[in-house]
Design an enzyme around this catalytic site. Structure first.
Site, PDB file in Angstrom:
ATOM      1  N   SER A 121      -9.791   1.798   2.948  1.00 37.66           N
ATOM      2  CA  SER A 121      -8.801   2.685   2.169  1.00 37.66           C
ATOM      3  C   SER A 121      -8.012   1.516   1.337  1.00 37.66           C
ATOM      4  O   SER A 121      -7.310   2.002   0.188  1.00 37.66           O
ATOM      5  CB  SER A 121      -8.266   3.361   2.935  1.00 37.66           C
ATOM      6  OG  SER A 121      -7.425   2.935   3.855  1.00 37.66           O
ATOM      7  N   LYS A 128       0.962  -1.306   0.021  1.00 39.80           N
ATOM      8  CA  LYS A 128      -0.187  -0.105  -0.041  1.00 39.80           C
ATOM      9  C   LYS A 128       0.998   1.176   0.081  1.00 39.80           C
ATOM     10  O   LYS A 128       1.884   1.429   0.809  1.00 39.80           O
ATOM     11  CB  LYS A 128      -0.840   0.212   1.346  1.00 39.80           C
ATOM     12  CG  LYS A 128      -2.060   0.916   1.299  1.00 39.80           C
ATOM     13  CD  LYS A 128      -2.661   0.824   2.473  1.00 39.80           C
ATOM     14  CE  LYS A 128      -3.969   1.697   2.634  1.00 39.80           C
ATOM     15  NZ  LYS A 128      -4.875   1.582   3.928  1.00 39.80           N
ATOM     16  N   SER A 133      -9.584  -0.898   7.096  1.00 35.43           N
ATOM     17  CA  SER A 133      -9.276  -0.800   5.742  1.00 35.43           C
ATOM     18  C   SER A 133      -8.653  -1.810   5.018  1.00 35.43           C
ATOM     19  O   SER A 133      -8.395  -2.050   3.937  1.00 35.43           O
ATOM     20  CB  SER A 133      -8.308   0.407   5.836  1.00 35.43           C
ATOM     21  OG  SER A 133      -9.007   1.590   5.733  1.00 35.43           O
TER      22      SER A 133
END
Ligand code: GLN
Length: 466
Positions: free
Chosen positions: A135, A60, A159
């Protein structure tokens, strides 16, 4: 050979026996990336150089890798090159894993749809009109489409688990402190944990034991010893106890999800679990408490993006104007909303009424969870109220915040949880969570593995050879 359908351990075994080369493994996933990436936008930066064992990871883009851009999905950090690597990536890299790229996310990990990214939304590979969740949407979509073997995300309020439920993959968030946050760009430090997204439970445990463990560079990092992966699956749980929420909580989920969840409970019972339904009235306040604590911490953490120290700097006639211009153009609307509300709940006169209360709530919640785990080893609970929603469907921020109802309490209490895919509802995946007491990742992985074997879920996206 379809490396997506194997475990990491099996791929490594084949390499050891010289039946496949790292290059073959890397090329397999590269072909998948070429096929999928133009359609779903999972990556902000892609890497084309193979290293080590060739098993590709997605990281990420709020986790640093030395020498690469770390944007956090924000215009603010569009040109920011990380001068050091996160401990989690350092450990993966030393273990031989290869980096496939930095994955897309909601700006500074704030959101539940990946629509808050400066680089455009990621699309759900199961249905390109839908959100992969957020996210860590880029990470979940990349794993679901088989572009990477596994991905790291961050889980501040759900997330990792929510996008995993939407994309039909396994999403795991450890006990707070288990995985070093060194190199994870801070959103809400007391809630943030790096989490792991995979296509099966064993891989999740494998990556966990590779990256977890004490790190002197993170002062909140725990010293509790990390179980060796090889020990995790040696014993299977015989009989076990679990709790699951009553209807008041379950009503937050759509009827179809509730129906599937009751089948999930039945399966746990069939596998030797003694289940009891529990009231969880505190969950009604978890979302509010979360958005107070998370935004308060975010407003403080994001003060460092001032045009002087990192990333973007707008031209201006004096220092004050430079701060204002930089922060106005560098941050997107959701980040600004959170900085404003976070500043508000910390301000004099309001502090006790908001932040103070949220902090006491957090303590009450932790004792409540302690009580649940004094009579049950696990808590089973849905991950998301429904399957993936359409991109552009949720305009109201509060509506988006409600997506987190089933996940944020876990972060507020610092507990470990894993979301495993259960099945499809109208062709879209849905996952359910196993939550356990602090530091009982072993027990949680064992139960997740046991259940996974019985659940006939097949990720249809990775079945095909390339
Ligand atoms: N959706 C939640 C939020 O917007 C959780 C985000 C996260 O876990 N990073 O804050």
């Amino acid at each position: 050979m379809n490396f997506s359908l194997m475990t990491i351990e099996e791929v490594l075994q084949l390499q050891e026996e010289k039946k496949v080369t790292p290059q073959q493994v890397w090329d397999f996933f590269l072909r998948k990336r070429e096929e999928w990436e133009p359609r779903i936008n999972s990556f902000i930066t892609v890497i084309n150089r193979m290293e080590g064992n060739g098993i590709p990871a997605g990281i990420k883009d709020n986790i640093t890798v030395k020498g690469l851009r770390t944007t956090c999905g924000s215009r603010m950090l569009d040109n920011y090159i990380a001068p050091y690597s996160a401990t989690a990536w350092e450990r993966l890299s030393s273990a031989g894993f290869s980096l496939s790229g930095k994955t897309n996310l909601d700006e500074f990990a704030m959101g539940s749809s990946t629509e808050n990214s400066y680089y455009g939304p990621t699309k759900n590979p199961w249905d390109l009109e839908r959100s992969p969740g957020g996210s860590s949407g880029g990470s979940a979509a990349a794993v679901a489409a088989g572009m990477v073997k596994f991905a790291l995300g961050s889980d501040t309020g759900g997330s990792v688990r929510q996008p995993s439920s939407f994309c039909g993959v396994v999403g795991f968030k450890p006990t707070y402190g288990r995985i070093s946050r060194f190199g994870l760009v801070a959103f809400a430090s007391s809630l943030d944990q790096i989490g792991i997204i995979t296509n099966n439970v064993k891989d999740s445990a494998f990556v966990f034991s590779t990256i977890a463990g004490h790190d002197p560079r993170d002062s909140t990092s725990s010293r509790v010893p990390v179980p060796d992966y090889r020990e995790i699956f040696t014993e299977v749980p015989g009989k076990f106890t679990f709790a699951f929420p009553d209807d008041e909580v379950l009503e937050r989920a759509e009827p179809e999800v509730r129906k599937e969840f009751s089948l999930f409970i039945n399966l746990a019972k069939k596998l030797g679990g003694r289940g009891k339904q529990v009231k969880m009235p505190l969950l009604n306040y978890a979302m509010e408490a979360y958005y107070i604590v998370a935004n308060a911490e975010a407003s403080s953490n994001l003060a460092r993006y001032d045009g002087v120290r990192y990333g973007l700097r707008e031209k201006a006639k004096d220092l004050l104007e430079m701060y204002i211009k930089t922060r106005t153009s560098g941050f997107g609307p959701e980040v600004k909303r959170r900085i404003l509300t976070g500043g508000f709940v910390l301000s004099r006169g309001y502090y006790e009424g908001y932040y103070g209360k949220a902090v006491s709530f957090r303590r009450a919640l932790a004792s409540f969870m302690e009580e649940i785990f004094s009579s049950a080893e696990f808590l089973l609970i849905p991950t998301t109220p429904h399957t993936a929603f359409k991109l552009g469907e949720k305009h109201d921020p509060i509506e988006m915040y409600l997506e987190d109802f089933f996940t944020v309490f876990v972060n507020l209490a610092g507990l470990p949880a894993i979301s495993i895919p259960w099945g499809l509802i109208n062709g879209l995946p849905i996952g359910f969570q196993i939550v356990s007491r602090w530091y009982n990742e072993i027990g949680m992985f064992r139960l997740a593995y046991l259940m996974e074997k019985e659940i006939s879920f097949k990720n249809k996206l990775i079945q095909k050879e390339v």
